[in-house]
Enzyme design. Structure first.
Site, PDB file in Angstrom:
ATOM      1  N   TRP A   1      31.969  34.291  37.414  1.00 35.34           N
ATOM      2  CA  TRP A   1      33.022  35.019  38.120  1.00 35.34           C
ATOM      3  C   TRP A   1      32.624  35.156  39.594  1.00 35.34           C
ATOM      4  O   TRP A   1      33.021  36.059  40.283  1.00 35.34           O
ATOM      5  CB  TRP A   1      33.243  36.379  37.462  1.00 35.34           C
ATOM      6  CG  TRP A   1      34.524  37.040  37.869  1.00 35.34           C
ATOM      7  CD1 TRP A   1      35.623  36.462  38.429  1.00 35.34           C
ATOM      8  CD2 TRP A   1      34.843  38.429  37.746  1.00 35.34           C
ATOM      9  NE1 TRP A   1      36.602  37.389  38.664  1.00 35.34           N
ATOM     10  CE2 TRP A   1      36.154  38.609  38.242  1.00 35.34           C
ATOM     11  CE3 TRP A   1      34.157  39.532  37.250  1.00 35.34           C
ATOM     12  CZ2 TRP A   1      36.779  39.848  38.276  1.00 35.34           C
ATOM     13  CZ3 TRP A   1      34.782  40.766  37.273  1.00 35.34           C
ATOM     14  CH2 TRP A   1      36.081  40.922  37.783  1.00 35.34           C
TER      15      TRP A   1
ATOM     16  N   ASP B   1      33.785  38.158  27.810  1.00 31.15           N
ATOM     17  CA  ASP B   1      33.116  38.829  28.940  1.00 31.15           C
ATOM     18  C   ASP B   1      32.396  40.120  28.549  1.00 31.15           C
ATOM     19  O   ASP B   1      32.882  41.219  28.820  1.00 31.15           O
ATOM     20  CB  ASP B   1      34.092  39.113  30.075  1.00 31.15           C
ATOM     21  CG  ASP B   1      34.567  37.838  30.716  1.00 31.15           C
ATOM     22  OD1 ASP B   1      34.140  36.772  30.272  1.00 31.15           O
ATOM     23  OD2 ASP B   1      35.356  37.908  31.647  1.00 31.15           O
TER      24      ASP B   1
ATOM     25  N   ARG C   1      30.345  32.941  31.753  1.00 27.70           N
ATOM     26  CA  ARG C   1      31.106  32.076  32.652  1.00 27.70           C
ATOM     27  C   ARG C   1      31.084  32.707  34.029  1.00 27.70           C
ATOM     28  O   ARG C   1      30.991  33.934  34.167  1.00 27.70           O
ATOM     29  CB  ARG C   1      32.531  31.850  32.147  1.00 27.70           C
ATOM     30  CG  ARG C   1      33.387  33.086  32.008  1.00 27.70           C
ATOM     31  CD  ARG C   1      34.770  32.691  31.535  1.00 27.70           C
ATOM     32  NE  ARG C   1      35.666  33.833  31.425  1.00 27.70           N
ATOM     33  CZ  ARG C   1      36.967  33.725  31.181  1.00 27.70           C
ATOM     34  NH1 ARG C   1      37.495  32.531  31.032  1.00 27.70           N
ATOM     35  NH2 ARG C   1      37.726  34.793  31.080  1.00 27.70           N
TER      36      ARG C   1
END
Length: 359
Positions: free
Chosen positions: A273, A216, A271
């Site tokens: 969130w 992240d 990815r």
């Protein structure tokens, strides 16, 4: 991050999701985060006021040759509600302290001697929301030439043992948490392993920065993103971004322009969130650290049509899109331009009004 987002409830959810990974992967297979930022736009709807010019300067020097010997004491000396830019000139050195700027103290420019010479380091980790070595709460905060580092998970390795002979588990240990609007960083570094940089809300601009971690990340112009998950377990996959956008009308998103992405191991470009997660990579060099699929829906499977994941004019082995997930967006030049134009983050010209000229 925007609108009705509750950072406390989101924090709890984030921790619960990670605790699931701990159980499933037997405390070793953690998703780690590293990030880099160029145009991070997370507007809360309010407009931060501009600071007045005619900046004053105070100095920090560990050897006692300045006005203060610690960064925090210099910040504490600034009156609440100060309307003018104040420059805190920080001499070379490792400042082992936890630094926090109160929400009532805007208009501060932290000027280090260069990210290889000036660093702020601490090792907190007990609670993610309070673990950051550097926490900036107010609007109008500028930093240049400083490394922000959380030392808890370092030195790196899966086999760290404490004095009791117990294996030390990686924890979320934030190097910097940025919460205010109109904040910018130049020639700064953000070092950690898990949750390195928490770019929480507001308009933030990062140029010529270096951000390292394992899962992240974020983004930056002429910045370098370094994935380090391969140092721990070559079988794990990291993720450069975890962008949160909960509603389609929000203007939040991460934009990476003119960046270089390399490192050790394999990682997703991002990815999700949030069900409307938005990330753009443009004119950047990507090494083979990027997995062929490129993107991960994470906990938002069946929301893929709502994501805005865009790749355009990138180069390198990792820029090959032939095996990308089918739901990567194909935007036209005009659609992409709205993300690339500086008005996306600098629509009211706030960057030109800071003591440092970013462009």
């Amino acid at each position: 991050m925007l609108g009705e987002w509750n950072p406390i409830s989101d924090e709890v959810a984030h921790q619960k999701q990670f605790s699931g990974h701990y159980r499933k992967m037997q405390n070793l297979h953690l998703f780690l985060f590293a990030w880099l930022v160029l145009l991070l736009h997370c507007s809360s709807g309010r407009k931060a006021l501009d600071c007045q010019p005619n900046a004053n300067t105070i100095t920090v020097d560990k050897s006692g040759h300045g006005n203060f010997t610690s960064v925090q004491s210099a910040i504490d000396s600034i009156p609440e509600g100060n309307p003018q830019w104040i420059i805190i000139q920080i001499s070379p050195g490792k400042y082992s302290e936890k630094v926090t700027i109160s929400v009532k103290k805007p208009c501060i420019f932290l000027a280090g001697a260069g990210r290889e010479l000036t660093s702020i380091e601490w090792g907190d980790h007990e609670v993610t929301s309070t673990s950051a070595s550097f926490t900036s709460n107010p609007d109008n905060i500028i930093a240049k030439g400083i490394t922000f580092k959380n030392t808890f998970n370092l030195p790196m390795g899966l086999d760290k043992i404490n004095w009791k002979g117990e294996k030390i588990i990686w924890r979320q240990a934030v190097s910097a948490r940025i919460k205010g609007d109109k904040c910018a960083f130049h020639d700064c570094a953000f070092l950690g392993i898990q949750d390195t940089l928490w770019d929480e809300k507001g308009r933030h601009y990062f140029s010529e920065c270096y951000i390292e971690g394992a899962i992240d990340f974020i983004f930056g112009k002429n910045c370098m993103i370094s994935v380090n998950i391969g140092r721990y377990d070559s079988g794990l996959r990291g993720s450069i971004t975890a962008q949160k956008k909960e509603w389609p009308q929000l203007s939040s998103g991460f934009v990476f322009k003119d960046c270089e992405i390399n490192g050790n191991g394999k990682a997703y470009l991002g990815r999700a969130w949030g069900p409307y997660s938005t990330v753009v990579y443009y004119n950047s060099i990507m090494s083979d650290v990027i997995v062929p699929e490129g993107w991960d829906a994470w906990n938002y499977v069946h929301h893929e049509a709502n994501f805005t994941y865009v790749e355009s004019k990138n180069k390198g082995q990792g820029a090959d899109t032939s095996k990308r997930v089918p739901w990567v967006k194909k935007l036209g030049a005009d659609q992409i331009r709205k993300f690339l134009d500086m008005s996306y983050i600098d629509g009211d010209g706030w960057l030109a009004k800071t003591p440092y000229k970013f462009y």
